[in-house]
Design a protein around this motif. Structure first.
Motif, short mmCIF file in Angstrom:
data_model
loop_
_atom_site.label_atom_id
_atom_site.label_comp_id
_atom_site.label_asym_id
_atom_site.label_seq_id
_atom_site.Cartn_x
_atom_site.Cartn_y
_atom_site.Cartn_z
N MET A 60 -1.07 29.03 -15.35
CA MET A 60 0.36 29.01 -15.67
C MET A 60 0.69 28.26 -16.94
O MET A 60 1.78 28.42 -17.48
N ARG A 61 -0.24 27.42 -17.41
CA ARG A 61 0.09 26.61 -18.58
C ARG A 61 -0.92 26.76 -19.72
O ARG A 61 -0.54 26.76 -20.88
N TYR A 62 -2.20 26.81 -19.40
CA TYR A 62 -3.23 26.75 -20.44
C TYR A 62 -4.10 28.00 -20.39
O TYR A 62 -4.42 28.50 -19.33
N GLY A 63 -4.54 28.44 -21.57
CA GLY A 63 -5.54 29.49 -21.62
C GLY A 63 -5.08 30.79 -20.98
O GLY A 63 -3.98 31.29 -21.21
N GLN A 64 -5.97 31.36 -20.18
CA GLN A 64 -5.71 32.66 -19.54
C GLN A 64 -4.47 32.60 -18.64
O GLN A 64 -4.28 31.65 -17.90
N GLN A 65 -3.64 33.64 -18.73
CA GLN A 65 -2.43 33.72 -17.91
C GLN A 65 -2.16 35.18 -17.53
O GLN A 65 -1.03 35.67 -17.63
N ASP A 66 -3.22 35.86 -17.11
CA ASP A 66 -3.07 37.28 -16.84
C ASP A 66 -3.13 37.61 -15.36
O ASP A 66 -3.46 38.72 -14.96
N GLY A 67 -2.80 36.64 -14.51
CA GLY A 67 -2.84 36.87 -13.08
C GLY A 67 -1.67 37.73 -12.60
O GLY A 67 -0.73 38.03 -13.34
N ASP A 68 -1.74 38.13 -11.35
CA ASP A 68 -0.70 38.95 -10.73
C ASP A 68 0.47 38.06 -10.31
O ASP A 68 0.41 37.36 -9.29
N LEU A 69 1.55 38.09 -11.07
CA LEU A 69 2.68 37.20 -10.82
C LEU A 69 3.52 37.63 -9.61
O LEU A 69 4.46 36.93 -9.23
N THR A 70 3.18 38.74 -9.00
CA THR A 70 3.91 39.15 -7.79
C THR A 70 3.37 38.42 -6.55
O THR A 70 3.99 38.46 -5.48
N LEU A 71 2.22 37.75 -6.71
CA LEU A 71 1.63 37.03 -5.58
C LEU A 71 2.36 35.72 -5.32
O LEU A 71 2.99 35.15 -6.22
N LYS A 72 2.27 35.23 -4.09
CA LYS A 72 2.76 33.90 -3.78
C LYS A 72 1.89 32.88 -4.52
O LYS A 72 0.75 33.18 -4.88
N PHE A 73 2.42 31.66 -4.69
CA PHE A 73 1.72 30.69 -5.54
C PHE A 73 0.29 30.45 -5.08
O PHE A 73 -0.65 30.49 -5.88
N ASP A 74 0.07 30.16 -3.80
CA ASP A 74 -1.28 29.85 -3.32
C ASP A 74 -2.23 31.02 -3.53
O ASP A 74 -3.40 30.83 -3.90
N ASP A 75 -1.73 32.23 -3.31
CA ASP A 75 -2.57 33.41 -3.51
C ASP A 75 -2.89 33.61 -4.99
O ASP A 75 -4.02 33.96 -5.36
N TYR B 172 -9.11 25.04 -34.00
CA TYR B 172 -10.04 25.84 -33.21
C TYR B 172 -9.57 25.85 -31.76
O TYR B 172 -8.92 24.90 -31.31
N GLU B 173 -9.94 26.90 -31.05
CA GLU B 173 -9.67 26.90 -29.61
C GLU B 173 -10.42 25.76 -28.94
O GLU B 173 -11.46 25.31 -29.42
N SER B 174 -9.88 25.29 -27.83
CA SER B 174 -10.53 24.26 -27.03
C SER B 174 -10.70 24.82 -25.62
O SER B 174 -9.75 24.89 -24.84
N THR B 175 -11.93 25.23 -25.30
CA THR B 175 -12.16 25.94 -24.04
C THR B 175 -12.90 25.12 -23.00
O THR B 175 -12.94 25.51 -21.83
N ALA B 176 -13.52 24.00 -23.41
CA ALA B 176 -14.38 23.22 -22.50
C ALA B 176 -15.46 24.09 -21.86
O ALA B 176 -15.91 23.83 -20.75
N GLY B 177 -15.86 25.15 -22.57
CA GLY B 177 -16.92 26.02 -22.08
C GLY B 177 -16.53 26.92 -20.94
O GLY B 177 -17.39 27.50 -20.28
N SER B 178 -15.22 27.07 -20.69
CA SER B 178 -14.75 27.82 -19.52
C SER B 178 -13.88 29.01 -19.92
O SER B 178 -13.04 28.92 -20.83
N LYS B 179 -14.07 30.12 -19.22
CA LYS B 179 -13.24 31.31 -19.44
C LYS B 179 -11.77 31.04 -19.12
O LYS B 179 -10.88 31.69 -19.66
N ILE B 180 -11.54 30.08 -18.24
CA ILE B 180 -10.16 29.84 -17.81
C ILE B 180 -9.31 29.28 -18.94
O ILE B 180 -8.08 29.37 -18.92
N LEU B 181 -9.95 28.69 -19.97
CA LEU B 181 -9.22 28.13 -21.11
C LEU B 181 -9.39 28.97 -22.38
O LEU B 181 -8.96 28.55 -23.44
#
Length: 438
Positions: A278-293, A42-51
């Protein structure tokens, strides 16, 4: 084993985030687990959209041991995001409904686990406690909830909230299940060094003979009238069971809430830094941004409000220039509270209070509470958690049809006293099934 249609059950209660789609399960018994414990199926989300979408390549040790004992994992239960909450209203995947009243909270953060224990026949659920996340929902849903000593059950595979606070435990409608399943999930684990400090679990060695009631916890206006009346009747029942009951003073208890939230949020803000898209769950961010952004935009999008609040608070309390004032001071307070408990355990087998200061609130009342009001509701469950001591909630009465819990706390590694208390209490008290039970 026939388990019924979990889909229709879950549609009513929203107690699962992910669950079995089959009505027939191959196992000697069924169990569920809080969704911050990893599992391979089963997925393991810890109740968060981020996972959302994260499926671990291994089982958490408690789940692995339950499977090896013949158990079938039928689902991952709903919870406050990363365990951040008292009422299980902070999940990204719906809000579990109390089986005694669908308009009320199951309690948090293991709300889905308590609901499953109350609704499903012959079922045990694995929960996780940081500041009361097992006993609070156990109280609100009218089941037994046991949080063992810190380190008794391996945390390998747990998506941590606070590393020095998290404890894996059990919730069940039957007190006898605590004795049956605690030995299965307990024991040393090479993957978790904190589990190696534990002595052997020996059940049946010690009996509950005396309890202490801290005046600082029960005297005052913090506890509702109906809960206090039920608590006093419970003390009379304990006396009728030939258990000595005495009021004592534990002055350090009033410092437990501020110390807990400093420690817990400091550790949580560190643990949640790994969730950067970058490692777990959702990974649909804008990769053209600098890391902090990228990091900022991603976490702003997928973390809930309570997670953000605790990250900010925890980051502040461990900043250079503030750590000594807040975090290190909170650690000193924790040691003082431990010493206060230890002093009582020289004379008494357990410390007893109500589990929660009120019955499960309605969702419309919860929406009117401030974050501080919510935090204050934990003042009875935080002390045993901050000390790492084993504690257990038992149903002890009802008000307006809603359950009320009685909280027993014993010294480190003395789970046998709590299980004895649960079984003796269960034989004397008539625990009710939920009116809307399936």
């Amino acid at each position: 084993m026939r388990i019924g249609d979990l889909g229709s059950i879950n549609e009513k209660y929203e107690m699962f985030i992910n669950f079995s789609q089959s009505n027939d399960i191959d196992g000697e018994f069924t169990f569920s687990a809080k969704d911050n414990l990893t599992s391979i199926d089963y997925e393991s989300t810890a109740g968060s959209k981020i996972l959302e979408g994260y499926k671990a390549p291994f089982d958490a040790t408690p789940i692995k041991r339950m499977r090896e004992a013949g158990g079938a994992l039928i689902g991952k239960t709903n919870m406050d995001e990363f365990g951040f909450g008292t009422f299980c209203t902070n999940s990204a995947f719906g809000i579990p409904k109390n089986p005694f009243d669908l308009n009320r909270s199951c309690g948090g953060s293991s709300g889905g686990s308590a609901c499953a224990a109350a609704v499903l026949d012959d079922h045990v659920s694995i929960g996780v406690s940081t500041g009361g996340s097992i006993v609070c929902p156990a109280s609100f849903c009218g089941v037994y909830g046991l949080a063992p000593s810190y380190g008794r059950v391996s945390r390998y595979g747990l998506i941590d909230y606070g590393n020095s606070l998290d404890k894996v435990g059990l919730l069940s409608f039957k007190a006898s299940d605590l004795r049956r399943y605690l030995p299965i999930i307990s024991g040393k684990d090479p993957h978790d060094p904190t589990s190696y400090v534990q002595p052997e679990l020996k059940l049946g060695q010690k009996k509950l003979k005396s309890v202490a009631i801290p005046k600082e916890a029960v005297k005052g206006d913090g506890i509702s009238k109906d809960v206090m009346e039920c608590f006093e009747k419970s003390l009379e029942m304990l006396r009728s069971m030939s258990i000595d009951v005495e009021y004592i003073s534990m002055p350090t208890l009033k410092y437990s809430i501020p110390a807990y939230y400093v420690i817990a949020t400091s550790e949580a803000s560190t643990n949640l830094a790994r969730f950067c898209g970058m490692r777990y769950g959702q990974q649909d961010g804008d990769l053209t941004l600098k890391f902090d952004d990228y990091f900022t935009s991603f976490r702003s999008k997928y973390f809930g409000d309570e997670a953000k609040r605790r990250i900010l608070l925890g980051t502040f309390t461990r900043m250079v220039g503030y750590a000594d004032r807040y975090y290190n001071k909170a650690l000193q307070v924790r040691e003082a509270i431990i010493a206060d408990y230890k002093e009582q355990f020289k004379r008494f087998d357990a410390v007893v209070t109500p589990t929660m200061p009120f019955i499960s609130p309605r969702f419309d009342d919860i929406s009117k509470m401030s974050a501080l009001d919510s935090y204050k509701a934990d003042f009875l469950t935080v002390p045993p958690n901050i000390t790492g001591m084993p504690h257990m909630s038992a149903p002890c009465g009802y008000s307006d049809g809603m359950p009320i819990g009685l909280l027993f706390t014993s010294d480190h590694w003395n789970e046998d006293i709590l299980i004895d208390a649960a079984e003796r209490w269960d034989s004397a008290f008539d625990v009710r099934h939920a009116e809307v039970k399936i």
